[in-house]
Design a protein around this motif. Sequence first.
Motif, short mmCIF file in Angstrom:
data_model
loop_
_atom_site.label_atom_id
_atom_site.label_comp_id
_atom_site.label_asym_id
_atom_site.label_seq_id
_atom_site.Cartn_x
_atom_site.Cartn_y
_atom_site.Cartn_z
N ARG A 46 0.82 -1.21 0.00
CA ARG A 46 0.00 0.00 0.00
C ARG A 46 0.86 1.26 0.00
O ARG A 46 0.56 2.23 -0.70
CB ARG A 46 -0.93 -0.02 1.21
CG ARG A 46 -1.85 1.18 1.34
CD ARG A 46 -2.86 1.04 2.49
NE ARG A 46 -2.23 0.87 3.80
CZ ARG A 46 -2.14 -0.27 4.46
NH1 ARG A 46 -2.63 -1.39 3.96
NH2 ARG A 46 -1.57 -0.33 5.65
N ASN A 47 1.94 1.25 0.77
CA ASN A 47 2.73 2.47 0.93
C ASN A 47 3.89 2.62 -0.05
O ASN A 47 4.33 3.73 -0.31
CB ASN A 47 3.25 2.55 2.37
CG ASN A 47 2.13 2.85 3.33
OD1 ASN A 47 1.52 3.91 3.27
ND2 ASN A 47 1.82 1.91 4.20
N PHE A 48 4.37 1.49 -0.60
CA PHE A 48 5.55 1.56 -1.47
C PHE A 48 5.37 0.85 -2.80
O PHE A 48 6.28 0.87 -3.63
CB PHE A 48 6.77 0.97 -0.74
CG PHE A 48 7.11 1.72 0.52
CD1 PHE A 48 7.88 2.86 0.46
CD2 PHE A 48 6.62 1.30 1.74
CE1 PHE A 48 8.18 3.57 1.62
CE2 PHE A 48 6.91 2.00 2.90
CZ PHE A 48 7.69 3.14 2.84
N GLY A 49 4.26 0.17 -3.00
CA GLY A 49 4.02 -0.52 -4.26
C GLY A 49 4.84 -1.78 -4.47
O GLY A 49 4.99 -2.24 -5.60
N LEU A 88 18.66 0.00 7.74
CA LEU A 88 18.67 0.11 6.28
C LEU A 88 18.35 1.53 5.85
O LEU A 88 17.55 2.21 6.47
CB LEU A 88 17.57 -0.73 5.63
CG LEU A 88 17.35 -2.17 5.89
CD1 LEU A 88 16.13 -2.59 5.09
CD2 LEU A 88 18.52 -2.99 5.45
N THR A 89 18.95 1.92 4.74
CA THR A 89 18.56 3.13 4.04
C THR A 89 18.14 2.73 2.64
O THR A 89 18.89 2.08 1.92
CB THR A 89 19.73 4.14 3.96
OG1 THR A 89 20.08 4.55 5.28
CG2 THR A 89 19.34 5.37 3.14
N PHE A 90 16.91 3.09 2.27
CA PHE A 90 16.41 2.82 0.93
C PHE A 90 16.72 4.03 0.04
O PHE A 90 16.45 5.16 0.41
CB PHE A 90 14.89 2.61 0.93
CG PHE A 90 14.45 1.36 1.63
CD1 PHE A 90 14.59 0.12 1.03
CD2 PHE A 90 13.87 1.43 2.89
CE1 PHE A 90 14.18 -1.03 1.67
CE2 PHE A 90 13.44 0.28 3.53
CZ PHE A 90 13.59 -0.95 2.92
N GLU A 91 17.25 3.77 -1.15
CA GLU A 91 17.43 4.82 -2.15
C GLU A 91 16.12 4.98 -2.90
O GLU A 91 15.50 3.98 -3.29
CB GLU A 91 18.55 4.44 -3.12
CG GLU A 91 18.80 5.50 -4.17
CD GLU A 91 19.90 5.10 -5.14
OE1 GLU A 91 20.10 5.86 -6.10
OE2 GLU A 91 20.54 4.04 -4.96
N VAL A 92 15.69 6.22 -3.09
CA VAL A 92 14.43 6.47 -3.77
C VAL A 92 14.60 7.58 -4.81
O VAL A 92 15.62 8.27 -4.83
CB VAL A 92 13.31 6.88 -2.77
CG1 VAL A 92 13.05 5.78 -1.76
CG2 VAL A 92 13.62 8.19 -2.08
N ARG A 93 13.63 7.72 -5.64
CA ARG A 93 13.49 8.87 -6.53
C ARG A 93 12.18 9.54 -6.16
O ARG A 93 11.25 8.90 -5.69
CB ARG A 93 13.46 8.45 -8.01
CG ARG A 93 14.73 7.79 -8.49
CD ARG A 93 15.91 8.78 -8.51
NE ARG A 93 17.12 8.16 -9.01
CZ ARG A 93 18.01 7.53 -8.25
NH1 ARG A 93 17.84 7.44 -6.94
NH2 ARG A 93 19.08 7.00 -8.78
N GLN A 94 12.12 10.84 -6.37
CA GLN A 94 10.95 11.64 -6.03
C GLN A 94 10.61 11.53 -4.54
O GLN A 94 9.50 11.21 -4.13
CB GLN A 94 9.74 11.27 -6.88
CG GLN A 94 9.95 11.54 -8.36
CD GLN A 94 8.70 11.32 -9.17
OE1 GLN A 94 7.97 10.37 -8.94
NE2 GLN A 94 8.46 12.21 -10.11
N ILE A 95 11.61 11.83 -3.72
CA ILE A 95 11.45 11.73 -2.27
C ILE A 95 10.31 12.60 -1.76
O ILE A 95 9.62 12.23 -0.82
CB ILE A 95 12.78 12.05 -1.53
CG1 ILE A 95 12.69 11.60 -0.06
CG2 ILE A 95 13.17 13.50 -1.70
CD1 ILE A 95 14.03 11.57 0.64
N VAL A 132 7.45 13.21 -3.24
CA VAL A 132 6.19 12.51 -3.49
C VAL A 132 6.00 11.40 -2.46
O VAL A 132 4.92 11.25 -1.88
CB VAL A 132 6.16 11.94 -4.93
CG1 VAL A 132 4.93 11.08 -5.16
CG2 VAL A 132 6.23 13.07 -5.95
N LEU A 133 7.06 10.63 -2.20
CA LEU A 133 6.97 9.56 -1.22
C LEU A 133 6.71 10.10 0.18
O LEU A 133 5.86 9.58 0.91
CB LEU A 133 8.26 8.72 -1.22
CG LEU A 133 8.30 7.58 -0.21
CD1 LEU A 133 7.17 6.58 -0.47
CD2 LEU A 133 9.65 6.89 -0.23
#
Length: 153
Positions: free
Chosen positions: A31-34, A82-89, A91-92
């Motif tokens: 739901r939160n991260f797809g 853990l650190t997750f790398e994301v794009r469009q932080i 929006v998240l």
Amino acid sequence: MSVIQGNALKAVCSNYVPVKDPLKSAAWWQRNFGLEFAVPYNEAEAQVILKLSDGQWLHLVETEGTIDNQFPNKAGYEMFRLTFEVRQIEVLYDHLKTNGVTVEDLEDRDSCGINFVFSDPDGNKFDVNECIDVHRSPEEANRVRAHLFDIVS
């Protein structure tokens, strides 16, 4: 005896997270991260395996007792593992806040990027990072900072 030359560790392929209810936790991650299932759920294994966008696996492992996935740093702050790398932080971050996910304040760590910490329903803490100065134009990076930190031009 052979000697390793160079860096022998290529990547982290799996991360294991303790949870009380793997299916309930999986629904939260979806739901939160797809995230999607990497393999079909097998109740006998008492874990759900989800796949991140680059192929790494996130194992949600059923556990009993206290879940303690953090550790205190020298200053006493409860660290994430853990650190997750994301794009469009941006929006998240907005999405998680709208969904009622526990998120800590954003931090601009300069050349390391923008980060925030969130917690899953079992209390596991995770860090999220986007190096916006690397992955975006200077103008776009400035717009993201203005949006996230309410910077007035």
